[in-house]
Design a protein around this motif. Structure first.
Motif, PDB file in Angstrom:
ATOM      1  N   TYR A  42       0.826  -1.209   0.000  1.00  0.00           N
ATOM      2  CA  TYR A  42       0.000   0.000   0.000  1.00  0.00           C
ATOM      3  C   TYR A  42       0.861   1.260   0.000  1.00  0.00           C
ATOM      4  CZ  TYR A  42      -3.217   3.613   1.610  1.00  0.00           C
ATOM      5  OH  TYR A  42      -3.942   4.772   1.727  1.00  0.00           O
TER       6      TYR A  42
ATOM      7  N   GLN B  47     -10.455   7.188   0.472  1.00  0.00           N
ATOM      8  CA  GLN B  47      -9.786   5.903   0.699  1.00  0.00           C
ATOM      9  C   GLN B  47     -10.238   5.276   2.014  1.00  0.00           C
ATOM     10  OE1 GLN B  47      -5.454   5.737   0.042  1.00  0.00           O
ATOM     11  NE2 GLN B  47      -5.601   7.800  -0.789  1.00  0.00           N
TER      12      GLN B  47
ATOM     13  N   ALA C 201     -11.889   1.639   2.389  1.00  0.00           N
ATOM     14  CA  ALA C 201     -11.241   0.600   3.189  1.00  0.00           C
ATOM     15  C   ALA C 201     -12.162   0.088   4.297  1.00  0.00           C
ATOM     16  CB  ALA C 201      -9.943   1.149   3.792  1.00  0.00           C
ATOM     17  N   THR C 202     -12.894   0.985   4.953  1.00  0.00           N
ATOM     18  CA  THR C 202     -13.796   0.543   6.011  1.00  0.00           C
ATOM     19  C   THR C 202     -14.973  -0.248   5.438  1.00  0.00           C
ATOM     20  OG1 THR C 202     -14.894   2.713   5.954  1.00  0.00           O
ATOM     21  CG2 THR C 202     -13.190   2.373   7.624  1.00  0.00           C
TER      22      THR C 202
ATOM     23  N   ALA D 152     -14.815  -2.139   2.736  1.00  0.00           N
ATOM     24  CA  ALA D 152     -14.268  -3.457   2.419  1.00  0.00           C
ATOM     25  C   ALA D 152     -14.112  -4.298   3.677  1.00  0.00           C
ATOM     26  CB  ALA D 152     -12.921  -3.304   1.711  1.00  0.00           C
ATOM     27  N   LEU D 153     -13.694  -3.660   4.763  1.00  0.00           N
ATOM     28  CA  LEU D 153     -13.547  -4.378   6.022  1.00  0.00           C
ATOM     29  C   LEU D 153     -14.908  -4.884   6.519  1.00  0.00           C
ATOM     30  CD1 LEU D 153     -11.728  -5.251   8.385  1.00  0.00           C
ATOM     31  CD2 LEU D 153     -12.171  -3.026   9.439  1.00  0.00           C
TER      32      LEU D 153
ATOM     33  N   THR E 142      -9.672 -10.094   5.696  1.00  0.00           N
ATOM     34  CA  THR E 142      -9.905  -8.907   6.521  1.00  0.00           C
ATOM     35  C   THR E 142      -8.593  -8.314   7.007  1.00  0.00           C
ATOM     36  OG1 THR E 142     -10.188 -10.308   8.483  1.00  0.00           O
ATOM     37  CG2 THR E 142     -12.179  -9.706   7.277  1.00  0.00           C
TER      38      THR E 142
ATOM     39  N   THR F  95      -7.108  -5.727   4.751  1.00  0.00           N
ATOM     40  CA  THR F  95      -7.759  -4.416   4.650  1.00  0.00           C
ATOM     41  C   THR F  95      -7.378  -3.483   5.797  1.00  0.00           C
ATOM     42  OG1 THR F  95      -9.721  -5.128   5.889  1.00  0.00           O
ATOM     43  CG2 THR F  95      -9.745  -5.479   3.505  1.00  0.00           C
TER      44      THR F  95
END
Length: 410
Positions: free
Chosen positions: A272, A284, A288-289, A291-292, A315, A318
């Protein structure tokens, strides 16, 4: 080569001289919470007393860390670190003496609290030095620096607990505790000696400037909430994974699941930090949250330790972007006169969330099984997504301080 970004950062005059000792000291910082449990249990044979000492340590660290950071912001790291490290070393010596002399539990808990209150905030101080070093002309490299900090922190929390466990298993719990303090003090003293990279204290100023330095502001509140939630996520996930593998009769699967997850997180964090992302940090953060959250919802559907391992690895990958974005957003929205304090308070919020999660997830698991614990984990991730969405506007950098992007690959 893609790692040129990290190499170029460490070749910056003064960078390696503060980053490497801070990384060494961070291994020691990662050890006390576990080493104190081993130390007390090895002499008392009771996990209840060990747990109380560990709790005293954790609460004192969460409350004391921002105060040490506040002094560092006000008087400078090079003046604050030596006496703070001396106090920490003395506190460890007192606790070891109490334990080895079979002192009663009412004395051990305050001893653990003294150790926690003096834990050196080497991570926050190192991050503040990066911010000062790259502020003029190289601000676009700051996310790479924070990615490097995140990787260093992850390595410390892999190596430190492993070292403590190995020493304790060999019957050397005292050595584990003393080693933790020795690493912290050694790294901290070398860091304090690097005066050239230490940020200068910012004092005085008009009333409006003092208002800007307040941490009781919208962006900081959002970031505190996010760190509290990620602490809940970590705390609940650890307990829930353990409960799941026990339910399925494979308790030995917990260690490899956590190890593979940590390794995937290390790799994801490293990668990253090597790329420049076109989206702004708040966007972003939301991605990201989200996706988590999707990943944690999958935890509710797994039916085997293998399936659990795959989802936990997903998890885990991420998490590193979040651990980079939090300090990036903090640096872009907080006045530099209180930056170390802000970093320390975020760490305290995460620790508080993790502590709370241990109790809440334990109750959920007793009532609903491992999936009850995973529900707590998913709720924490969903709360992070909602906070990220609500904070999209608040977390944008103030006028005149454009939000940092992530670094280019050279």
């Amino acid at each position: 080569m893609p790692t040129a970004n990290y190499r170029s950062l460490l070749r910056t005059p003064g960078a390696a001289a503060f980053f490497l000792p801070a990384s060494l000291g961070r291994v020691g910082v990662a050890m006390p919470s576990l080493s104190l449990v081993w130390l007390v249990h090895s002499h008392t044979g009771a996990f209840a007393e060990a747990g109380l000492v560990g709790a005293g340590f954790a609460v004192a660290e969460a409350l004391g860390a921002p105060q040490v950071a506040r002094l560092a912001d006000r008087f400078g790291q090079t003046r604050v670190l030596p006496p703070a490290l001396l106090a920490h070393a003395l506190a460890v010596a007192v606790l070891v003496s109490l334990v080895t002399s079979d002192a009663p539990a009412p004395l051990l808990v305050p001893g653990g609290a003294l150790v926690g209150a003096g834990v050196p905030q080497l991570g926050a101080m190192s991050a503040t030095r990066w911010a000062a070093l790259l502020r003029d002309g190289r601000a676009d490299e700051l996310p790479t620096a924070f990615a490097l900090e995140s990787v260093s922190n992850a390595v410390a929390y892999l190596v430190g607990p492993m070292l403590v466990s190995a020493l304790a298993a060999a019957g050397h719990a005292v050595v584990g505790t003393v080693s933790a303090a020795s690493l912290s003090v050694a790294g901290g003293l070398i860091l304090a000696a690097q005066r050239g990279s230490a940020p200068r204290p910012v004092r005085g100023g008009a009333a409006h400037a003092r208002g800007e330095r307040s941490l009781l502001r919208g962006p900081v509140v959002v970031l505190m909430g996010l760190n509290l939630a990620i602490g809940v996520f970590f705390g609940a996930l650890q307990v829930s994974v353990t409960a799941f593998v026990v339910e399925h009769g494979t308790p030995g699967a917990a260690a490899p699941i956590f190890a593979v997850s940590s390794c995937s997180g290390l790799l994801a964090g490293w990668l990253y930090g090597l790329r420049r992302w076109s989206a702004t940090p708040p966007v972003q953060l939301l991605a990201a949250t989200a996706a988590l959250t999707l990943g944690t919802l999958l935890l509710l559907t797994v039916g085997s330790p293998l399936g659990l391992g795959l989802v936990v690895v997903l998890t885990g990958a991420t998490i590193p972007p979040l651990l980079v974005l939090f300090p990036v957003l903090t640096e872009s929205t907080v006045h530099r006169a209180v930056l170390t304090q802000a970093f320390a308070w975020l760490g305290s919020a995460s620790a508080a969330g993790s502590a709370a999660a241990a109790a809440v997830s334990g109750w959920a698991i007793d009532s609903l099984g491992a999936r009850g614990g995973f529900a707590v984990t998913a709720t924490a991730a969903a709360a992070m997504t909602l906070q990220s969405l609500a904070g999209l506007r608040l977390l944008r950098a103030p006028k005149g301080q454009p939000s940092r992007g992530t670094p280019t690959t050279k």
